[in-house]
Design a protein around this motif. Structure first.
Motif, short mmCIF file in Angstrom:
data_model
loop_
_atom_site.label_atom_id
_atom_site.label_comp_id
_atom_site.label_asym_id
_atom_site.label_seq_id
_atom_site.Cartn_x
_atom_site.Cartn_y
_atom_site.Cartn_z
N ASN A 13 -16.46 -2.79 -0.36
CA ASN A 13 -15.41 -2.02 0.30
C ASN A 13 -14.81 -2.75 1.49
N ILE A 14 -15.59 -3.68 2.08
CA ILE A 14 -15.17 -4.27 3.35
C ILE A 14 -13.82 -5.00 3.25
N PRO A 15 -13.61 -5.94 2.28
CA PRO A 15 -12.33 -6.66 2.28
C PRO A 15 -11.12 -5.75 2.10
N HIS A 16 -11.21 -4.74 1.23
CA HIS A 16 -9.99 -3.96 0.99
C HIS A 16 -9.72 -2.95 2.09
N ILE A 17 -10.75 -2.53 2.82
CA ILE A 17 -10.53 -1.59 3.92
C ILE A 17 -9.76 -2.27 5.06
N GLU A 18 -9.93 -3.58 5.20
CA GLU A 18 -9.23 -4.30 6.27
C GLU A 18 -7.74 -4.43 6.00
N ARG A 19 -7.35 -4.39 4.73
CA ARG A 19 -5.97 -4.76 4.36
C ARG A 19 -4.88 -3.86 4.92
N PRO A 20 -5.07 -2.54 5.06
CA PRO A 20 -3.95 -1.75 5.57
C PRO A 20 -3.46 -2.22 6.93
N SER A 21 -4.32 -2.75 7.75
CA SER A 21 -3.90 -3.13 9.09
C SER A 21 -4.39 -4.54 9.36
N ILE A 22 -3.72 -5.53 8.76
CA ILE A 22 -4.27 -6.88 8.85
C ILE A 22 -4.16 -7.46 10.25
N ILE A 23 -3.24 -6.98 11.09
CA ILE A 23 -3.18 -7.56 12.44
C ILE A 23 -4.24 -6.95 13.34
N ASP A 24 -4.90 -5.88 12.90
CA ASP A 24 -5.99 -5.29 13.66
C ASP A 24 -7.17 -5.07 12.71
N ALA A 25 -7.56 -6.15 12.02
CA ALA A 25 -8.56 -6.02 10.94
C ALA A 25 -9.91 -5.55 11.46
N SER A 26 -10.33 -6.03 12.63
CA SER A 26 -11.63 -5.60 13.15
C SER A 26 -11.58 -4.14 13.57
N GLY A 27 -10.45 -3.73 14.12
CA GLY A 27 -10.33 -2.36 14.60
C GLY A 27 -10.44 -1.34 13.49
N ILE A 28 -9.86 -1.65 12.33
CA ILE A 28 -9.90 -0.66 11.23
C ILE A 28 -11.24 -0.69 10.51
N LEU A 29 -11.97 -1.79 10.61
CA LEU A 29 -13.26 -1.90 9.93
C LEU A 29 -14.41 -1.36 10.78
N TYR A 30 -14.23 -1.36 12.08
CA TYR A 30 -15.32 -1.04 13.01
C TYR A 30 -15.95 0.34 12.73
N PRO A 31 -15.16 1.44 12.64
CA PRO A 31 -15.80 2.74 12.41
C PRO A 31 -16.48 2.86 11.05
N TYR A 32 -15.96 2.14 10.05
CA TYR A 32 -16.60 2.16 8.73
C TYR A 32 -18.03 1.64 8.82
N VAL A 33 -18.17 0.49 9.53
CA VAL A 33 -19.48 -0.13 9.67
C VAL A 33 -20.42 0.79 10.45
N LEU A 34 -19.90 1.43 11.52
CA LEU A 34 -20.72 2.33 12.31
C LEU A 34 -21.16 3.54 11.49
N ALA A 35 -20.26 4.05 10.64
CA ALA A 35 -20.60 5.22 9.83
C ALA A 35 -21.66 4.87 8.80
N VAL A 36 -21.55 3.70 8.16
CA VAL A 36 -22.55 3.31 7.16
C VAL A 36 -23.90 3.07 7.85
#
Lengths: 167, 358
Positions: free
Chosen positions: B52-75
Motif C-alpha cells: 500500500n505504501i507506494p500508491h498511498i504517496e501518489r495523490p500528493s507527491i510534493i508532500d509524500a511523507s506528509g500523506i504517508l505519515y498517519p498511515y504508518v502510525l495507524a498500522v
C-alpha cells in the motif's frame, strides 16, 4: 512613502542577483553527483543503506531465481518478470532471472528489500529514456552491468555571500 | 455569463471551476472535482500493508511523507508496536523537509499567479536544495516510500547533519530576500490584502484545516495539540494571523518554513544513536481491530482510519485529506471577488486536486 521604499527595495533585491553566480547547471554536460553507490539493503539487520534509488544492479552469480523480488513488485508496479537465461548457473537451478520494465517501475525499492541473497540493489543511474517502450525493458544481462562512474557537480554554499551554486 | 475554468490544469491539477460572473465580479463559483479520482481507498483493500505504501504517496507527491505519515502510525497502532526513537526523529526530519518543499511549491505558484515570475523561479530553485537533502535519506527526489510500519527503511547518512545545517543557514538568508522582493512588495499587498477574507467563525463552521485555518486566527496544529512521535520534545511556535485574507495565508506559509527549519535543527541535535527499524515479518498481519491516526501534513490535518480483520489486507482504509476539507471554502470565498483575484484565492487555500480526489 514607505510603499516607495519597499518597491525600491524589491528592485534592489533583484538587481543584486546580476552580480551573483547562477544556481542552475548545464545538465547534459554536467551531471549531479549522488552520495554513495545507490540504495543497498542488508537482509540480516533488515535495514537499508541510504542512497539514490535508480536503475537496478543484478548480481547474476548470487541470484537464485527465488522470485521474491517479482512477488514484492506484484500489486505495486508489476514491473518484474522472471525470464530464462541460457547457460550454467550453479546457484540458479531454474536459470530464471528478473527482467525489469522501467516503463512501469516506480523506484520504490521494495524488490531490493525482498532479496535475501544480496543479489539485487539500486544504483545512481537515472538516465533511462529510450525511443520506444521496448527499450525500457531491461534484460538480466543489461541489469548486471554496473553504471559508469562519472564525476558530477554538487551544491556548494557560499556562507559569506549567502549564495549557492553547483560545482 | 458562465465560465469554465479548467479542467485542463488550472494551476495545480485537473479540476474544474464553473464560475458565473456579472461584469468583473464573481457571483457564484461551483467546484467540480473528481477528474483525478484513482480509488486509493478501494485499491488499499486488495494490497497488503507494505504494498500500500507506494500508491498511498501518489495523490500528493510534493508532500509524500506528509500523506504517508498517519498511515504508518495507524498500522503501528494496530500492530501494537512503536518505532525506535531514532526512527521517530528521522520521520520528523523527513516530514518537515517535505513541508518546506511543499510550501516552496506553494510560494512559487502563488508568485506566478500574481504574474511575478521571479517569485516563480527562486522558490523552485531553492526547493532543489531541500530535495537534495530529502534524497540523501529517502533515496528519491519526491516519492520516497521511506516510512514503513515499525520505523524507517534506511538511516540518515553521516554527512546529513552538516549539509542540513548549511542548507538551513543558506535558506534563512534567502527567506529575507523573498520578503524584500515579494512579501513586502507593495504590488503583492495590493493584490492580496483584503482579498478572499475568511473570518474565524466561518473557518470553524466550514471545517477548514491547516494554514488556511491558522490564517483566520485559530491556533490549531496537530503537532502541538496531539503530539505524535517526538513532537512533544521539540520547541516550535504555531504562526497565527487574524486577518484571514490571501495575504495572511501567504504569511502563514512563510512563517511555517522558518519553524520547520528550527524543528529540523533541534531534531539533528537531539537525535540519539541506535536502530531505525523494528524487526517485523515481511507479511504484516495485524490483529483484528481498528485504528485512527492524525498528523499535520503540509496542507493541514491528515487522518487515516484503518479496519483490520486479521488478514493480509486492510478490511477498510479511509483517508481524510486536508485538501478535501478546504474544498468547501472555495465557493464561499470566491463570491464577490474580482475575476482577476480568483487565482490568488483559489491557490491561497493550497488546494491540491489530486489529493482531494484520492
Amino acid at each position: 512613502m514607505s510603499a516607495i521604499i519597499r518597491a525600491l527595495n524589491a528592485f534592489a533585491s533583484g538587481v543584486q542577483h546580476l552580480f551573483k553566480r547562477r544556481f542552475t547547471f548545464r545538465y547534459p554536460e554536467q551531471k549531479l553527483e549522488f552520495e554513495g553507490e545507490g540504495y543497498l539493503y542488508d537482509p540480516k539487520t533488515q535495514v537499508g543503506i541510504s542512497g539514490f534509488k535508480g536503475r537496478h544492479l543484478l548480481h547474476m552469480d548470487k541470484c537464485t531465481g527465488c522470485q521474491l523480488c517479482s512477488l514484492a513488485c506484484e500489486n505495486i508496479a508489476m514491473a518484474i518478470e522472471m525470464v530464462p537465461i541460457e547457460g550454467q548457473w550453479p546457484r540458479n537451478k531454474k536459470s530464471i532471472f528478473p527482467q525489469i520494465d522501467y516503463g512501469r517501475c516506480v523506484f520504490c525499492g521494495f524488490c531490493v528489500d525482498a532479496c535475501p541473497f544480496y543479489a539485487l540493489f539500486e544504483t545512481n543511474d537515472y538516465e533511462l529514456c529510450g525511443y520506444d517502450r521496448r527499450s525500457l525493458v531491461f534484460t538480466p544481462k543489461q541489469l548486471s552491468i554496473p553504471p559508469p562512474k562519472e564525476k558530477g557537480v554538487t551544491v556548494i554554499f557560499d556562507e559569506k555571500k549567502g549564495e549557492a551554486h553547483h560545482g | 455569463m458562465t465560465l469554465s475554468v479548467g479542467p485542463q490544469h488550472p494551476g495545480s491539477g485537473h479540476f474544474r471551476l464553473i464560475i458565473t460572473v456579472d461584469g468583473d465580479i464573481i457571483v457564484k463559483a461551483e467546484p467540480d472535482p473528481g477528474y483525478v479520482h484513482r480509488g486509493e481507498e478501494k485499491m488499499a483493500e486488495v494490497r497488503n500493508y507494505i504494498q500500500n505504501i507506494p500508491h498511498i504517496e501518489r495523490p500528493s507527491i510534493i508532500d509524500a511523507s506528509g500523506i504517508l505519515y498517519p498511515y504508518v502510525l495507524a498500522v503501528e497502532d494496530l500492530l501494537g508496536k512503536s518505532a525506535p526513537e531514532r526512527a521517530q526523529y528521522i520521520r520528523m526530519i523527513m516530514a518537515e523537509l517535505n513541508r518546506i518543499t511543499s510550501h516552496l511549491y506553494f510560494l512559487s505558484i502563488f508568485g506566478i499567479f500574481l504574474g511575478h515570475s521571479t517569485m516563480f523561479m527562486w522558490p523552485m530553485g531553492d526547493r532543489e536544495v531541500f530535495i537534495d537533502l530529502s534524497q540523501m535519506i529517502g533515496g528519491t527526489r519526491i516519492t520516497f516510500s521511506h516510512f514503513v510500519p515499525g520505523g524507517v527503511r534506511s538511516d540518515a547518512p553521516d554527512s546529513f547533519a552538516d549539509k542540513a545545517e548549511k542548507t538551513c543557514d543558506y535558506f534563512e538568508g534567502r527567506l529575507k530576500e523573498y520578503e524584500r522582493i515579494f512579501v513586502n512588495n507593495p504590488l503583492c499587498h495590493q493584490r492580496t490584502v483584503g482579498v478572499g477574507v475568511l473570518t474565524k467563525e466561518d473557518a470553524i463552521k466550514l471545517g477548514v484545516v491547516g494554514p488556511s485555518l491558522r490564517a483566520s486566527g485559530v491556533k490549531s496544529d496537530t503537532r502541538r495539540d496531539e503530539p505524535y512521535d517526538a513532537y512533544d520534545k521539540v520547541d516550535f511556535e504555531v504562526p497565527v494571523y487574524s486577518e484571514g485574507d490571501s495575504y495572511a495565508r501567504l504569511r502563514v506559509h512563510f512563517d511555517e518554513m522558518r519553524q520547520s527549519m528550527s524543528i529540523i535543527r533541534q531534531c539533528i541535535k537531539q537525535m540519539p544513536k541506535g536502530p531505525v527499524k523494528q524487526k517485523l515479518p515481511p507479511q504484516l498481519r495485524p490483529p483484528a481491530g481498528e485504528a485512527y491516526a492524525r498528523t499535520e501534513a503540509a496542507r493541514g490535518a491528515m487522518a487515516y482510519y484503518i479496519v483490520s480483520d486479521g488478514g493480509n489486507y486492510p478490511y477498510r482504509l479511509k483517508m481524510n485529506v486536508a485538501s478535501f476539507r478546504n474544498l468547501i471554502a472555495i465557493p464561499y470565498l470566491l463570491k464577490g471577488v474580482h475575476l482577476a483575484d480568483m487565482p490568488t484565492v483559489y491557490w491561497g487555500l493550497d488546494y491540491w486536486p489530486v489529493e482531494a480526489d484520492k
